[in-house]
Scaffold this active site. Structure first.
Site, PDB file in Angstrom:
ATOM      1  CB  ILE A 120      31.056  59.651  28.373  1.00  0.00           C
ATOM      2  CG1 ILE A 120      31.283  58.479  29.338  1.00  0.00           C
ATOM      3  CG2 ILE A 120      31.217  60.975  29.113  1.00  0.00           C
ATOM      4  CD1 ILE A 120      32.703  58.374  29.869  1.00  0.00           C
ATOM      5  CB  CYS A 121      31.627  62.579  24.588  1.00  0.00           C
ATOM      6  SG  CYS A 121      32.871  62.826  25.875  1.00  0.00           S
TER       7      CYS A 121
END
Length: 213
Positions: A120-121
């Site tokens: 995700i990040c």
């Protein structure tokens, strides 16, 4: 990353062209880190940060929802005690204009990212920045996901987008490039000794054999 930049000497990192962004190494993120041993990710990201400082590479720290997710881990903040991390609400770091502006202000195009979680990040900003003309390198062992599969699938997806996977010691080796660069050798060996595991032990042993401090 364009095809011409994927191979050849210019594909390797230099301190002068690099900028580092470290994303969300916070307690909440570590709580569900299952792709790696968390202590190794802590060791590796702090080692990467110390290497960046030793080579004079601009480094940007960022967190997400710091009040709920926790402060940046202390070992990382201690490397840059004067720097206040950019705290975001956006999941995708590269959609926060403050982060993008800070990177662009360096004038550097080789963007080195590490973050929690990989899927995700790390993946989101890596894929977006690669599409906007940056040469993006994802430091896989200073990052981690909620599972080994999540981490692996994210790395595969980033590679398809032109992002280069790399480990933190490889980053430092490319920055050093030549052992004749004496001005950075002390810093490199110091980081290696503290965070390089068996390699650091070997350096200490070699120093002992050479009877040098």
């Amino acid at each position: 990353m364009s095809a011409q930049n994927k191979a050849g000497l210019d594909a390797l990192l230099t301190p002068e062209e690099s900028v580092v962004v470290l994303i969300d190494h916070q307690p909440f993120q570590f709580a569900n880190l299952n792709s790696h041993e968390p202590t190794m990710v802590v060791n590796n990201v702090v080692g990467l940060a110390k290497a960046a400082k030793a080579y004079g590479v601009p480094t940007i720290l960022t967190t997400v929802l710091q009040e709920r997710g926790g402060l940046l881990i202390q070992g990382l903040q201690d490397v840059f005690p004067e720097q206040k991390p950019i705290d975001r609400t956006l999941i995708n770091t590269w959609q926060d204009e403050r982060v993008v502006d800070a990177v662009k202000a360096t004038g550097r195009k080789k963007l080195i990212l590490a973050g929690l979680w990989t899927e995700i990040c790390l993946a989101m900003p890596a894929i977006q920045a690669a599409g906007e003309g940056f040469e993006v390198y994802a430091v896989t062992d200073a990052s981690g996901g909620v599972s080994a599969e999540a981490h692996d699938m994210a790395v595969r997806r980033m590679v398809q987008a032109g992002v280069v996977p790399i480990t933190w010691l490889a980053v430092m080796a490319e920055w050093q490039r030549d052992w004749a660069r004496e001005e950075t050798i002390t810093g490199a060996i110091g980081v290696q000794a503290q965070h390089g595991g068996a390699s650091g032990v070997a350096f200490a042993w070699e120093t002992q054999l050479l009877a040098r401090p």
